[in-house]
Design a protein around this motif. Sequence first.
Motif, PDB file in Angstrom:
ATOM      1  N   LEU A 276     -87.625 -32.051 -42.897  1.00 57.67           N
ATOM      2  CA  LEU A 276     -89.016 -32.165 -43.040  1.00 57.67           C
ATOM      3  C   LEU A 276     -89.373 -33.470 -43.856  1.00 57.67           C
ATOM      4  CD1 LEU A 276     -89.371 -28.701 -44.684  1.00 57.67           C
ATOM      5  CD2 LEU A 276     -90.059 -29.328 -42.518  1.00 57.67           C
TER       6      LEU A 276
ATOM      7  N   LEU B 237     -89.636 -36.070 -41.217  1.00 57.00           N
ATOM      8  CA  LEU B 237     -90.865 -36.181 -40.552  1.00 57.00           C
ATOM      9  C   LEU B 237     -92.151 -36.408 -41.247  1.00 57.00           C
ATOM     10  CD1 LEU B 237     -90.174 -32.639 -38.520  1.00 57.00           C
ATOM     11  CD2 LEU B 237     -90.354 -34.816 -37.373  1.00 57.00           C
ATOM     12  N   GLY B 238     -92.046 -36.098 -42.510  1.00 63.44           N
ATOM     13  CA  GLY B 238     -93.391 -36.589 -43.417  1.00 63.44           C
ATOM     14  C   GLY B 238     -93.474 -38.032 -43.473  1.00 63.44           C
TER      15      GLY B 238
ATOM     16  N   PHE C 182     -91.117 -40.366 -38.998  1.00 62.16           N
ATOM     17  CA  PHE C 182     -90.284 -40.555 -38.012  1.00 62.16           C
ATOM     18  C   PHE C 182     -90.433 -39.661 -36.893  1.00 62.16           C
ATOM     19  CE2 PHE C 182     -87.807 -42.431 -41.739  1.00 62.16           C
ATOM     20  CZ  PHE C 182     -87.149 -43.569 -40.809  1.00 62.16           C
TER      21      PHE C 182
END
Lengths: 375, 133
Positions: free
Chosen positions: A124, A127-128, A131
């Motif tokens: 998470l 992604l935040g 990436f």
Amino acid sequence: MELLYEFWSNTGYYLVDPRNLVMIVVGCVFVYLAIAKEYEPLLLLPIGFGILVGNIPFFKGFGIGIYEPNSMLHYLYFGVTSGVYPSIVFLGLGAMTDFSSLLAMPRLMLLGAAAQMGIYVTLLGALGFGFMLNEASSIAIIGGADGPTSIFLTAKLAPHLIGPIAIAAYSYMALIPLIQPPIMRLLTTKKERVIHMPEMRPVSRLERLMFPVVGLILCCFLAPASIPLLGPFFFGNIMKESAVVDRLAKTASSAIIDTATIFLGFTVGASTQADVFLTPKSVGIFVLGAVAFSIATASGVLFAKIMNLCLKQKINPLLGAAGVSAVPGSAREVHLVGQKEDPSNYLLMHAMACNSSGVIGSAICAGILWSFNMM
Amino acid sequence: MYGFEAISHHNGWAMAIAGALIVMAGLSVLSFIISQLHRVVELIEGRGKKKLGRIPPEVDTAREAPQAAPLDADELKTRYAPLAEELGGTFKLTHLYEIAGAHDMPHIHLSIRSLRAAGVLVPEADGVFKWQQ
């Protein structure tokens, strides 16, 4: 004179980039840590020296560098990019692992599962941070604290990140004595740290023989993408436990794993050419890797505390920290922290049980993440 | 794209929750199954013994009559003193444990604990112990 000038213009002294010098310093630090401090020398020495080799400036186009086709380093690096070395390392690891402690106390396997939570929290986070999913999955697997698994998954999903991810994974594995103890102490009370674990029951040979078969079937049916890791792993283990192919088991656990470790470490180190390695993404990977490793340690410890709420015979929560798959570094660290509180407390065997389940857990997670990326 | 927006865009929440649940469920099932393996082994070995029928089972004297734990502190002191002497003035308990194992001492954990309780093994700084004569 012209000849001399041309020769000079081809030397490393002429071609050197300040970033190469930075990486050479990093390589020297790795070599120093391996030799002087003995921090995971089997990994840090090949990687450190590989970094030195990979950052010698050279004239591109001569087939010298690791990223140039037909170079010797490029051929050796194929074992990394194809995922061959990690599978071979797992074969040797299986041939070295004794699952007796895990079989004697199967509930400790849950701590190996809990410690994998660091992977998903980091997924998470990555992604935040912006990436892509394939990159985030490769970064997240650092939380498993398993170098070969990290390299394997990254080779499949984000090959351009193998260098930084491998270096981050192995660095944090080497820094276990610095990273894990403060987290363990922070999350446990003295009373919890001195909990003695019961002596383990003897495990029959038949149980040890059945485990690799049962483990392979259950884990690989669940996450078939983990077959390249868990297949050789359980095969190595059954070779050891069967005691009918001692020669093969000994070779797998010595010459074969050593050869793969040498080439894996050396080529991963050499893949850190400054122009490829020193990027803002690498900084992000190192930060997220540290977060992943810390969360993995913390989640193992906290899960052990939660288990204690339901168990009559309490588990020493320090064991949760060994749920990461850094074998045997984290198990050793758990044992040492336990002994500092009470020198008569022997946690090593129990910690090894968590450690070996962590290896299985992180390989399953790699399979799960790979599957998610294929959907 | 950054932050929660990026996580949602890549279906990150579902992946993280599903991934965590899958690995937890998978290892829980494996843990449960291996906790039952000894019963399967007993079953298999039980059948094997039945088949053997009249053949008298080999008597494992070592298992049938385990050596009693020498819990008496004086006796333990006599047995462990040569080992402590071998290790020198101060030593780590792990070393004593290893050397006791090498000498086939029974119930090493229990014995070392008794020696500590009896004040024969005295803790020093840095996790090492001294043998109190």
